[in-house]
Design an enzyme around this catalytic site. Structure first.
Site, short mmCIF file in Angstrom:
data_model
loop_
_atom_site.label_atom_id
_atom_site.label_comp_id
_atom_site.label_asym_id
_atom_site.label_seq_id
_atom_site.Cartn_x
_atom_site.Cartn_y
_atom_site.Cartn_z
N TYR A 200 1.14 -1.45 0.28
CA TYR A 200 -0.18 -0.07 0.28
C TYR A 200 0.56 1.34 0.42
O TYR A 200 0.93 2.38 -0.73
CB TYR A 200 -1.33 -0.01 1.13
CG TYR A 200 -1.36 1.11 1.38
CD1 TYR A 200 -2.86 1.94 0.39
CD2 TYR A 200 -1.22 1.93 2.23
CE1 TYR A 200 -3.71 2.78 0.55
CE2 TYR A 200 -2.35 3.48 2.37
CZ TYR A 200 -3.20 3.50 1.85
OH TYR A 200 -3.88 5.10 1.53
N VAL A 270 -3.54 13.09 -0.80
CA VAL A 270 -2.85 14.59 -0.69
C VAL A 270 -2.28 15.02 -1.03
O VAL A 270 -1.22 15.48 -0.39
CB VAL A 270 -2.97 14.05 0.95
CG1 VAL A 270 -3.98 14.01 1.47
CG2 VAL A 270 -2.44 12.48 1.27
#
Ligand code: GLU
Length: 318
Positions: A200, A270
């Protein structure tokens, strides 16, 4: 610049160029109100005034302004790629027996509902759901497999792992590790937790540009087909699923408002990136690392509000 607001019916090429220029001006102004993410130390180095918007249509025509070739880390936009990959190799039924498809209304890294209301993460666009989706892939696929898929899907052989961002995420990703172990403790995550977290982190650290994200948006908006090669990269049913989930869950706990005001399937990260898949087909990639309080690029949100309004792109417009 005096920015007109009126919708344009049947916009010409010149109109489209004009609207994107307006959106660029709006985004540059808006960037002043945002703040770059700093909870991943490497992200704090981004230039808060940077902004770029790139549009690519199905005929290969592009319009772009600003910082569209700057490389940045994909962050949560990778959740779209992860979902596409999982649907392709695990199928719809298996994927959604491990993660739900409900908007959470909570912030991207929240674990609140996970512990209070449900064992399964709410959707694949929040951290818990993306991590759970990654866990379906960890045992059988390598990072390189998904990297290669990303390069093809985004028509960008230049996508690479940004080592500095990866290192930064790896060293500070304690909340994501907490999510991994919470899922593990519930018996929901069956793969190796460290391998899952590592994959991830790596996928969040892929380096892309606004141009890359425009191509990704174009393929999604074009029913999963690369319009230049004719290759079906994502099955049409899966595209429908991906677009629906982007629409309802793609902008963190701002997804509802983005749906009302912009009305285009999109996903933000982000790192400042945003992908939008508009009808046309039209892919729009944006980059503006100054974020709003939800974690979306403030410049990209404002620019998309303008683009959608002027070019009549809201999916529920008639
Ligand atoms: N790597 C980031 C994290 O997991 C991605 C968050 C985001 O872009 O929303 O915290």
């Amino acid at each position: 610049m005096n920015i007109p607001k009126k919708r344009i019916k049947d916009p010409s090429r010149k109109d489209i160029e004009q609207v994107f220029l307006e959106a660029y001006e709006i985004g540059r102004e808006a960037a002043k109100e945002g703040r770059v993410a700093d909870y991943i130390p490497e992200l704090a180095k981004a230039d808060p005034s940077a902004f770029g918007v790139y549009m690519l249509d199905g005929k290969g025509k592009s319009v772009f302004y600003g910082d569209v070739f700057t490389r940045f880390s994909i962050q949560s936009v990778c959740k779209v790629i992860i979902l596409a990959f999982a649907l392709k190799y695990r199928g719809f039924d298996e994927t959604f027996s491990h993660v739900m498809m409900e908007p959470s209304g909570d912030s991207f890294n929240s674990i609140l509902k996970l512990d209070m209301r449900s064992n399964l993460p709410f959707n694949p666009m929040i951290n818990a759901g993306a991590i759970q989706t990654v866990s379906l892939l960890t045992e059988d696929f390598s990072f390189e497999d998904i990297l290669n898929f990303s390069r093809v899907l985004c028509m960008d052989p230049g996508i690479e792992l940004n080592e500095a961002v990866y290192k930064s995420e790896f060293e500070t990703g304690n909340r994501n590790r907490a999510i991994v172990y919470l899922l593990k403790s519930k018996g929901v995550l069956t793969a190796d937790p460290e391998k899952t977290a590592d994959l991830y982190f790596k996928l969040c650290s892929l380096s892309v540009s606004a141009e890359t994200l425009a191509s990704l948006g174009l393929v999604i908006s074009n029913g999963g087909v690369n319009p230049f090669t004719g290759q079906q990269l994502i099955e049409p049913d899966h595209v429908r699923t991906i677009k629906s989930i982007m629409f309802t869950c793609g902008m963190y706990d701002f997804s509802g408002e983005f749906g009302v005001k912009v009305g285009v399937p999109g996903k933000s990260g982000v790192g400042g990136g945003m992908v939008c898949a508009a009808r046309g087909p039209m892919g729009i990639g944006l980059y503006g690392p100054a974020l709003d309080p939800f974690g979306n690029s403030i410049a990209a949100v404002r620019a998309m509000e303008h683009i959608s309004e002027r070019l009549n792109l809201h999916v529920f417009d008639y």
